[in-house]
Design a protein around this motif. Sequence first.
Motif, PDB file in Angstrom:
ATOM      1  N   ILE A 127       0.833  -1.202   0.000  1.00 44.33           N
ATOM      2  CA  ILE A 127       0.000   0.000   0.000  1.00 44.33           C
ATOM      3  C   ILE A 127       0.868   1.253   0.000  1.00 44.33           C
ATOM      4  O   ILE A 127       0.617   2.206  -0.742  1.00 44.33           O
ATOM      5  N   ARG A 128       1.906   1.233   0.826  1.00 43.77           N
ATOM      6  CA  ARG A 128       2.801   2.397   0.901  1.00 43.77           C
ATOM      7  C   ARG A 128       3.503   2.633  -0.440  1.00 43.77           C
ATOM      8  O   ARG A 128       3.630   3.781  -0.885  1.00 43.77           O
ATOM      9  N   TYR A 129       3.945   1.562  -1.089  1.00 41.70           N
ATOM     10  CA  TYR A 129       4.593   1.682  -2.398  1.00 41.70           C
ATOM     11  C   TYR A 129       3.616   2.277  -3.419  1.00 41.70           C
ATOM     12  O   TYR A 129       3.974   3.154  -4.194  1.00 41.70           O
ATOM     13  N   ARG A 130       2.380   1.809  -3.391  1.00 44.43           N
ATOM     14  CA  ARG A 130       1.377   2.302  -4.337  1.00 44.43           C
ATOM     15  C   ARG A 130       1.076   3.784  -4.091  1.00 44.43           C
ATOM     16  O   ARG A 130       0.939   4.564  -5.043  1.00 44.43           O
ATOM     17  N   ILE A 131       0.987   4.170  -2.839  1.00 41.11           N
ATOM     18  CA  ILE A 131       0.736   5.576  -2.512  1.00 41.11           C
ATOM     19  C   ILE A 131       1.902   6.449  -2.978  1.00 41.11           C
ATOM     20  O   ILE A 131       1.704   7.524  -3.551  1.00 41.11           O
ATOM     21  N   LYS A 132       3.146   5.976  -2.749  1.00 42.06           N
ATOM     22  CA  LYS A 132       4.321   6.736  -3.217  1.00 42.06           C
ATOM     23  C   LYS A 132       4.320   6.874  -4.731  1.00 42.06           C
ATOM     24  O   LYS A 132       4.659   7.923  -5.276  1.00 42.06           O
ATOM     25  N   GLN A 133       3.929   5.784  -5.403  1.00 41.22           N
ATOM     26  CA  GLN A 133       3.896   5.809  -6.859  1.00 41.22           C
ATOM     27  C   GLN A 133       2.869   6.840  -7.352  1.00 41.22           C
ATOM     28  O   GLN A 133       3.148   7.623  -8.267  1.00 41.22           O
ATOM     29  N   LYS A 134       1.692   6.851  -6.733  1.00 40.97           N
ATOM     30  CA  LYS A 134       0.672   7.836  -7.118  1.00 40.97           C
ATOM     31  C   LYS A 134       1.150   9.254  -6.831  1.00 40.97           C
ATOM     32  O   LYS A 134       0.925  10.172  -7.622  1.00 40.97           O
TER      33      LYS A 134
END
Length: 166
Positions: A127-134
């Motif tokens: 989830i954290r990786y996805r948020i950083k990517q966004k």
Amino acid sequence: KINQQPFSLSAAINHVGELTLKYFENNIIIETGIIDYYSKGKGHIRYKLETDGKEPGWQYAPAYSTIRYEGLPPGKYKLILQSSNAANEFNGPEKILMINISPAYWNSWWFRTIALIFVFGIFYAAIRYRIKQKFRLQLERLGKDREMAELQKQKTEMEMQALRAQ
């Protein structure tokens, strides 16, 4: 015997009060016998295997018998044995053998706790990786929007200069 193999003890079985076994050592065979010269082989034994406070009824067998428990699940057991006299009266002392079968490591509470923490950690990291990517994509879009606004501003200034020049 444990799992059809002779089980070596540090003392004679009459002097052992507790057996601690691993999860795969769950097939137990106990050979019994009574040393009573007065009964002349007419004695009997009775036994029961208690678990988690559940008291099953007594099982009766001849003096020289084999007790089998196969596929015992992990847990704490209490095997109680008692022999009869020549008159088939069970008034002698009881032999108690505590049997502890430990669970497999993957069935223990600490392993399940660590696995649960690991799964939540992976979920959190994803989830954290996805948020950083966004967020990174949003910053890139914001940067491009700024560049477009700057280019639009330059275009407008150029048009203004062209109009003033006329």
